[in-house]
Design an enzyme around this catalytic site. Sequence first.
Site, PDB file in Angstrom:
ATOM      1  N   TYR A 151     -41.368 -45.445 -50.180  1.00  0.00           N
ATOM      2  CA  TYR A 151     -41.343 -44.429 -49.122  1.00  0.00           C
ATOM      3  C   TYR A 151     -41.108 -45.089 -47.772  1.00  0.00           C
ATOM      4  O   TYR A 151     -40.282 -44.619 -46.969  1.00  0.00           O
ATOM      5  CB  TYR A 151     -42.665 -43.658 -49.112  1.00  0.00           C
ATOM      6  CG  TYR A 151     -42.764 -42.633 -48.002  1.00  0.00           C
ATOM      7  CD1 TYR A 151     -42.145 -41.389 -48.118  1.00  0.00           C
ATOM      8  CD2 TYR A 151     -43.479 -42.910 -46.831  1.00  0.00           C
ATOM      9  CE1 TYR A 151     -42.231 -40.454 -47.105  1.00  0.00           C
ATOM     10  CE2 TYR A 151     -43.576 -41.975 -45.814  1.00  0.00           C
ATOM     11  CZ  TYR A 151     -42.947 -40.748 -45.958  1.00  0.00           C
ATOM     12  OH  TYR A 151     -43.031 -39.822 -44.942  1.00  0.00           O
ATOM     13  N   LYS A 155     -37.932 -44.497 -45.037  1.00  0.00           N
ATOM     14  CA  LYS A 155     -38.095 -44.132 -43.629  1.00  0.00           C
ATOM     15  C   LYS A 155     -37.550 -45.220 -42.700  1.00  0.00           C
ATOM     16  O   LYS A 155     -36.967 -44.917 -41.655  1.00  0.00           O
ATOM     17  CB  LYS A 155     -39.571 -43.848 -43.332  1.00  0.00           C
ATOM     18  CG  LYS A 155     -40.077 -42.558 -43.959  1.00  0.00           C
ATOM     19  CD  LYS A 155     -39.276 -41.350 -43.486  1.00  0.00           C
ATOM     20  CE  LYS A 155     -39.820 -40.041 -44.029  1.00  0.00           C
ATOM     21  NZ  LYS A 155     -39.047 -38.858 -43.558  1.00  0.00           N
TER      22      LYS A 155
END
Length: 291
Positions: A151, A155
């Site tokens: 994750y 990002k």
Amino acid sequence: MAPSKDQKFALVTGCGQGGIGEALVTEYTKRGLHAIATVLPQESSEHLTKAGITFFLLDVTVEQSIIDLKQKILALTGGRLDVLVNCAGIAYTMTAIDTQVASVKKMFDVNLFGPMQMVHYFHDMLIRSEGAVVNIGSVGGVVPYMYGSSYNASKAALHHWSNTLRLEMSPFNVRVITVISGEVGTNILKSDVNRQLPPGSYYMPLASEFTAHCNRVPKKTTDRFDYAANVVNQSLKASPAAWFWYGSATSIIRFFDMFAPRTFFDFIFWREFGLAKLQKAHRTNAAKKAV
């Protein structure tokens, strides 16, 4: 009937109930913009209908879905779009060494390639309006938050793509804002609730802690409507921040990211996630095997 030339339009992806997107379209509506929400085909849209917010079905991972959406937006706005907020996102919690790459690819399709496709298809409308692109990033893309390597990577990639997009859109007077979000009170963790470590994982000594982490209800979070009010305000400025940090713990994370050694957060998360327990268990197991 054609919309008024004074009417401004904001398109926000990922507006399922209980998320940041829903809060953003609510705030844009309060500010007098015509907010346009998107939800996945399988998601409920009742919350948007009750609020009187225009919505369309969209899957940002499907190119044709974006193409179809553009035609609907063109018909609705007369070809103008003042703000595009790439908010759709999913989480995937797992240790880096136990990661299932297929799951990560799916997450990147949403978190990174989705925004790329949205900008690809909507850039002409944004240029025509000299509008703004808002990409919803995360402190996870800045610090090595445990169990979030994939994750965090999605990002971080979004942040740096957004950086270059900002530069390349500047000749057209299109603003690009990267929001570095702290933990906001949403339901983004819903897909991780039943996640467990795979059998045989080197992290098995922390299996109960990992499960508790996946099922956690964060205590210190920013209210999503407060977050939305600040993000919307930033997006409507003539000269917004390139990176807008907002949400729980962002001020202290920003400070230490700028001034502390790169391994500073290693020390913080080592203690917070009990890595000494894992190290001890690993050494004990290694010693037994050596006998």
